[in-house]
Design a protein around this motif. Sequence first.
Motif, PDB file in Angstrom:
ATOM      1  N   GLU A 162      47.639  42.852  30.112  1.00 44.58           N
ATOM      2  CA  GLU A 162      48.108  41.951  28.942  1.00 44.58           C
ATOM      3  C   GLU A 162      47.234  40.499  28.948  1.00 44.58           C
ATOM      4  N   LEU A 163      47.095  40.193  30.127  1.00 47.14           N
ATOM      5  CA  LEU A 163      46.323  38.853  30.072  1.00 47.14           C
ATOM      6  C   LEU A 163      45.003  39.142  29.681  1.00 47.14           C
ATOM      7  N   GLY A 164      44.350  40.300  29.733  1.00 47.46           N
ATOM      8  CA  GLY A 164      43.163  40.410  29.239  1.00 47.46           C
ATOM      9  C   GLY A 164      41.957  40.038  30.296  1.00 47.46           C
ATOM     10  N   LYS A 165      42.437  40.007  31.464  1.00 46.82           N
ATOM     11  CA  LYS A 165      41.239  39.619  32.431  1.00 46.82           C
ATOM     12  C   LYS A 165      40.700  40.878  33.115  1.00 46.82           C
ATOM     13  N   SER A 166      39.375  40.635  33.478  1.00 48.63           N
ATOM     14  CA  SER A 166      38.781  41.918  34.198  1.00 48.63           C
ATOM     15  C   SER A 166      38.752  41.681  35.660  1.00 48.63           C
ATOM     16  N   ALA A 167      39.160  40.307  36.056  1.00 46.53           N
ATOM     17  CA  ALA A 167      39.391  40.186  37.526  1.00 46.53           C
ATOM     18  C   ALA A 167      40.602  39.354  37.739  1.00 46.53           C
ATOM     19  N   ALA A 168      41.256  39.410  38.922  1.00 51.16           N
ATOM     20  CA  ALA A 168      42.382  38.559  39.386  1.00 51.16           C
ATOM     21  C   ALA A 168      42.243  38.168  40.715  1.00 51.16           C
ATOM     22  N   THR A 169      42.704  37.010  41.155  1.00 51.29           N
ATOM     23  CA  THR A 169      42.489  36.802  42.529  1.00 51.29           C
ATOM     24  C   THR A 169      43.788  37.289  43.382  1.00 51.29           C
ATOM     25  N   VAL A 170      43.732  37.382  44.688  1.00 47.44           N
ATOM     26  CA  VAL A 170      45.026  37.767  45.395  1.00 47.44           C
ATOM     27  C   VAL A 170      46.059  37.036  45.191  1.00 47.44           C
ATOM     28  N   GLU A 171      45.974  35.919  45.098  1.00 49.35           N
ATOM     29  CA  GLU A 171      47.108  34.816  44.958  1.00 49.35           C
ATOM     30  C   GLU A 171      47.812  34.979  43.686  1.00 49.35           C
ATOM     31  N   GLU A 172      46.927  35.212  42.703  1.00 49.01           N
ATOM     32  CA  GLU A 172      47.659  35.634  41.280  1.00 49.01           C
ATOM     33  C   GLU A 172      48.465  36.822  41.299  1.00 49.01           C
TER      34      GLU A 172
END
Length: 659
Positions: free
Chosen positions: A52-62
């Motif tokens: 839903e955030l529309g991100k192709s990548a996310a950090t471990v912390e997120e």
Amino acid sequence: MKTVIKRDNTKKDFSKQKIANAILKAAEEHRYDILKEDVRSIADDIEKALDELGKSAATVEEIQDLVIKFLKVKGHQVLAKKYHEYREERTKAREMKTSLMNSIEKIGVETDRDNANVGNNFSAKLLRIASEANKWHILSKLPKEMSKAHETGDYYIHDLDSYNLTINCLHLPTRKLLSEGFNTGYGMTNPAKRIETAAALCCIMMQSSQNDMFGGQSHPNFDNDLAPFVKMTRDEIKAEFASIGVTDADKIEKEVIKKVKQAMQSVIYNLNTMHSRAGAQVPFSSINVGIPDSKEAAMLCQAILEEYYNGMGNGEVPIFPNIIFRVKAGVNRNPEDPYYYLFKLATAVASERMNPTFMNMDADFNKVYFDTGLYPSTMGCRTYVIANINGPAGGEGRGNIAPVTINLVRLGILANKNIDTFFKLFEEMIENCRLQLMHRYSVVKKLRVQDLPFVAGQKIMKGSENLEPGDSIEPILKQGTWGIGFIGLAETLKALTGKHHGESEESQALGIRIVSFLRNKLDEYKEKYKLNFSCYATPAEGLSGKFNVLDEKVLGKYDWITTKGFYTNSFHVPVDYPISISKKIEIEAPYHKLCNAGHISYIEFDDNPSQEVVERVVRTAYEKTNISYIGINFHIRYCLECADRLTKQKAEKGKESVN
């Protein structure tokens, strides 16, 4: 959602299974029951949220933030908290690994030379790398509250790298070992028959003891213990001279003195060049002299002092041994005393070399033992061992098992000038330190006699007499002392009252009350737990800086207290405070009696004091106060371009003045 950005900026494919595994691992570690269906549902919810955030990548912390969020949404608040703790622990483990790698990299360039007896060669670097690795290993295994207290600076666990491997220090039963011989693990030595052999074996036993332990080694009655071997040497020389028709007593005695001087020179040379621990360092050695029971003991005392004055090959000041000269009225303190000439020689040597240091046999807590025939002794690191809840008093065969030091200044700041609050915090911290030492006891008692093959295997330490190689060393642990020390009394008083004990009689009274409180608690522990808990005036100059840096970071800037980069050593009056020598001695003297695990007061001079000044300071201190252990400090300077010539000239000049 396809990619996860790791902490090192590398990218990995997103995996719901890894999220589920992390949740299950946290639940397992904290014994929390959660259905696998709930875990899978949470992993699905996290994937949807990321989509839903529309991100192709996310950090471990997120992703970890989302894990905590959806655990709470599903009603698993307790596990959410545990997962957060688990996350912090993993972060801590990564930081520890990074810190260890950074430390190893620095050591590879040069060791930090924390101690004067540590070198900078391959063996020293390898030892320090192993030391750092075991230190972090122990921190990871300790109960979390203990690791946190050490790392954040509430207290300091000394020699953490040796926590599970060995114990601290030892006063060697020197005469017994020389008379009976001993085995270093590679063969048995015969009993000594002459002074040269006895001197060499004294160094070998220190080296062997150092290899078994992490602290210092001491000959507690060096001159008297070696005296019988001077007599043997004299008898041997008499026989040799008689075989060639020489019976002149003066010639014989000159030859005896020559042999003794050579033997004492070998002690100094060996203890500054004989490496232990795989070539990484020389033994941290101390010898106690000054109360001779015979003319041979007096000869030895004189010889070791003169040879120490002469120094190493180019006249350099020897680092070891630390020489402790014991002073006693009626024996050596006054001009009419039979061994006054030794005291005068000792003060002459100290005025040039800063060694020997001086110990007062007339201090009431020393005299009570001296009058029964026991000679109290100490070490150059200030360790003092004599009283014993589990057996006869005395130092031989005993040492300090392990110390821990309280950051007294932090308690003073946190009390916010409320004395009652301070003592409440102090009592809690003393109890925390007791628990820490008891944990160390539980770890060290798992060691066996064969783990300390010299000091335990050769029955050198008290408590080892009836032990077999496979037995626990626990009986030894009950004979040594367990020290709880402190740093920064001066800064603590400044935080509580606005003045340290050099500035105010009221602060001095509070300072004595604080250290008395610690001593009384430790006396209570000693009776209750039947272990020799003792009060330690911690000698940790490096720790004084470490605590200060941590407190400034955690608590903020407090003028003069946390802003000057270091805390004052133990109970000392601050070194930069303008005060007379006599007043400094008067203020610090009461703390010596309270600190029964070890203490020292330093008398600071800007340059070499004369022999007369050193003698006057020591004698006056011992006549007018109950102070025990004193060291003379001043700058020792060398010209790097002409050091050899200057030091040789000084040594030659010194020989004339000493003789």
